[in-house]
Write a protein that holds these residues in place. Structure first.
Motif, PDB file in Angstrom:
ATOM      1  N   ALA A  40       0.894  -0.926  -0.035  1.00 33.60           N
ATOM      2  CA  ALA A  40       0.322   0.250   0.021  1.00 33.60           C
ATOM      3  C   ALA A  40       1.015   1.302   0.086  1.00 33.60           C
ATOM      4  N   LEU A  41       1.746   1.053   0.755  1.00 32.77           N
ATOM      5  CA  LEU A  41       2.562   2.949   0.251  1.00 32.77           C
ATOM      6  C   LEU A  41       3.491   2.611  -0.645  1.00 32.77           C
ATOM      7  N   ALA A  42       4.123   1.661  -1.564  1.00 28.01           N
ATOM      8  CA  ALA A  42       4.206   2.516  -3.348  1.00 28.01           C
ATOM      9  C   ALA A  42       2.948   3.104  -3.953  1.00 28.01           C
ATOM     10  N   GLU A  43       1.843   1.659  -3.240  1.00 31.24           N
ATOM     11  CA  GLU A  43       0.213   2.131  -4.575  1.00 31.24           C
ATOM     12  C   GLU A  43       0.374   4.051  -4.377  1.00 31.24           C
ATOM     13  N   GLY A  44       0.473   3.815  -2.486  1.00 28.75           N
ATOM     14  CA  GLY A  44       0.013   5.191  -2.666  1.00 28.75           C
ATOM     15  C   GLY A  44       1.170   5.990  -3.011  1.00 28.75           C
ATOM     16  N   LEU A  45       2.469   6.174  -3.269  1.00 26.62           N
ATOM     17  CA  LEU A  45       3.721   7.058  -3.723  1.00 26.62           C
ATOM     18  C   LEU A  45       3.708   7.516  -4.546  1.00 26.62           C
ATOM     19  N   CYS A  46       3.516   5.978  -5.468  1.00 30.23           N
ATOM     20  CA  CYS A  46       4.284   6.355  -7.068  1.00 30.23           C
ATOM     21  C   CYS A  46       3.828   7.017  -7.671  1.00 30.23           C
ATOM     22  N   ALA A 115       7.088   2.481   8.339  1.00 32.48           N
ATOM     23  CA  ALA A 115       6.763   3.189   7.431  1.00 32.48           C
ATOM     24  C   ALA A 115       5.594   2.960   6.380  1.00 32.48           C
ATOM     25  N   LEU A 116       4.612   3.604   6.748  1.00 28.25           N
ATOM     26  CA  LEU A 116       2.980   2.832   6.387  1.00 28.25           C
ATOM     27  C   LEU A 116       2.119   4.353   5.871  1.00 28.25           C
ATOM     28  N   TRP A 117       1.192   3.411   4.546  1.00 35.48           N
ATOM     29  CA  TRP A 117       0.323   4.331   4.434  1.00 35.48           C
ATOM     30  C   TRP A 117      -0.836   4.486   4.458  1.00 35.48           C
ATOM     31  N   ALA A 118      -1.181   6.075   5.080  1.00 33.92           N
ATOM     32  CA  ALA A 118      -2.208   6.495   6.177  1.00 33.92           C
ATOM     33  C   ALA A 118      -3.423   6.675   5.700  1.00 33.92           C
ATOM     34  N   GLY A 119      -3.640   6.398   4.292  1.00 34.35           N
ATOM     35  CA  GLY A 119      -4.745   7.234   3.134  1.00 34.35           C
ATOM     36  C   GLY A 119      -5.122   8.461   3.732  1.00 34.35           C
ATOM     37  N   PRO A 120      -5.922   8.882   2.997  1.00 36.47           N
ATOM     38  CA  PRO A 120      -6.719  10.361   2.513  1.00 36.47           C
ATOM     39  C   PRO A 120      -7.293  11.389   4.503  1.00 36.47           C
ATOM     40  N   ALA A 121      -6.990  10.100   5.173  1.00 36.65           N
ATOM     41  CA  ALA A 121      -7.297  10.847   6.514  1.00 36.65           C
ATOM     42  C   ALA A 121      -6.901  10.666   7.895  1.00 36.65           C
ATOM     43  N   PRO A 122      -5.477  10.684   7.429  1.00 34.11           N
ATOM     44  CA  PRO A 122      -4.010  10.344   8.495  1.00 34.11           C
ATOM     45  C   PRO A 122      -4.593  10.556  10.026  1.00 34.11           C
ATOM     46  N   PHE A 123      -5.105  11.313  10.239  1.00 32.91           N
ATOM     47  CA  PHE A 123      -5.557  11.803  11.399  1.00 32.91           C
ATOM     48  C   PHE A 123      -6.137  10.915  12.387  1.00 32.91           C
TER      49      PHE A 123
END
Length: 271
Positions: A40-46, A115-123
Motif C-alpha cells: 500500500a505504501l508504494a501504491e500510495g506514493l509512486c 513506514a505506513l500508508w495512512a490514506g486520505p484521513a491520516p488523523f
C-alpha cells in the motif's frame, strides 16, 4: 529515541527536497520494521507529487493527492536525502526515489521505525487519533492541564509524558521543563496549581523551541536529515547531570526512577 525536536529537525531538513517532487519508486529492502511495510505504501506514493511534509507528535506525514504516508523513526532511525545511487548500508531499509536523482532513505539499526500508508484521513489512523494536543497549540494551556490532572495521583513528570495528554514531551524535555518551572518531578499531577501549570506550559514550549533551534539532542544514535548531530545536549540543565551542581543555585542535582525512567532534578529549586 528521537523526540519531537529531533523529528521536527528532520522534517525541516527533508521538506525542501521533497515538496513538489514526484516519487518515482519505493524500494523496500527490509519490510520487517515495527509494523510490516506493505504494498500500500508504494501504491500510495509512486507517481505522485509530494504536496506536504508535516509532523504530528513524533510522526512524519508525507502528503499527496491520494493521501499520506506515515513515518516514524523508532528508537534509532534517521531519514536522509541522498543521491539515488548512493551505496546502501546494512541498515538502510527503504528508499523513496525522487525525480531529479535523489532519494529519501530510511536507516534504522533496531528496526523499531515505521513506514505506513495512512490514506486520505491520516488523523483517523489508530496511531494518531488518540494523541493529545501539540505543545505549541493554543488549547495546550494551564486550564487544559489542570482539567486533565484532576484527581490524578501519578507523578507530574509521568503525566506530561503521556502522549494522550500532550505529544512530544519525552524524558529529556520533561526533566528540563520541570526544572525551569520549579516543579518537583515526583509531585502528584493533581496537586499542581493552575498558576504552576501555566509556568510549566511556558517551560515546555521554551525547552522544545531551544532544542529545535539547536537541531535536537544527541544521546546515542540521533543525527539529523543531513547526517549532522543535534547540539541541545550541550545546554542541558539537569538531564544526566546527577551529582553536578545546579546551574541556578549550586546544589548537587539528584536522580530518581519514575516509570522505569531516570528523572533529574534540583532538590532546592524544585518543589
Amino acid at each position: 529515541m528521537p523526540e519531537l525536536p529531533e523529528v521536527e529537525t528532520t522534517r525541516r531538513g527533508i521538506a525542501p527536497h521533497l515538496l513538489g517532487r514526484r516519487v518515482l519508486d519505493v524500494v523496500v529492502r527490509e519490510p520487517r520494521l515495527r509494523w510490516p511495510v506493505t504494498a500500500a505504501l508504494a501504491e500510495g506514493l509512486c507517481g505522485q507529487t509530494v504536496t506536504a511534509v508535516t509532523r504530528r507528535g513524533k510522526y512524519l506525514l508525507l502528503g499527496n493527492d491520494r493521501g499520506h504516508a506515515l513515518l516514524h523513526l523508532g528508537m534509532s532511525g534517521s531519514l536522509r536525502i541522498l543521491p539515488a545511487d548512493a551505496p546502501v548500508g546494512r541498515h538502510d531499509h527503504l528508499d523513496l526515489v525522487l525525480e531529479g536523482g535523489r532519494c529519501l532513505r530510511l536507516t534504522d539499526p533496531r528496526r523499531f521505525g515505521a513506514a505506513l500508508w495512512a490514506g486520505p484521513a491520516p488523523f483517523e489512523h489508530p496511531l494518531l487519533r488518540a494523541l493529545g494536543p501539540e505543545p505549541f497549540d493554543a488549547r495546550f494551556d494551564a486550564a487544559y492541564l489542570r482539567t486533565q490532572a484532576q484527581g490524578r495521583r501519578a507523578a507530574v513528570k509521568t503525566f506530561i509524558m503521556d502522549s494522550h495528554v500532550v505529544v512530544g514531551v519525552g524524558n529529556i524535555y520533561a526533566s528540563e521543563a520541570l526544572f525551569l518551572a520549579g516543579i518537583h518531578p515526583q509531585r502528584a499531577a493533581g496537586r499542581v496549581s493552575h498558576e504552576r501549570y501555566g509556568a510549566l506550559v511556558e517551560a515546555i514550549r521554551e525547552v522544545l523551541t531551544q532544542a529545535i533551534e539547536a537541531g535536537g539532542t544527541t544521546l546515542r544514535d540521533f543525527v539529523g536529515s543531513e547526517g549532522r548531530p543535534g547540539y541541545f545536549r550541550q545546554s542541558l540543565r539537569v538531564y544526566e547531570r546527577a551529582g553536578a551542581p545546579c546551574r541556578r543555585c549550586g546544589t548537587p542535582l539528584r536522580a530518581v526512577r519514575l516509570g522505569q525512567r531516570s528523572s533529574y532534578y534540583c532538590p532546592h529549586c524544585q518543589r
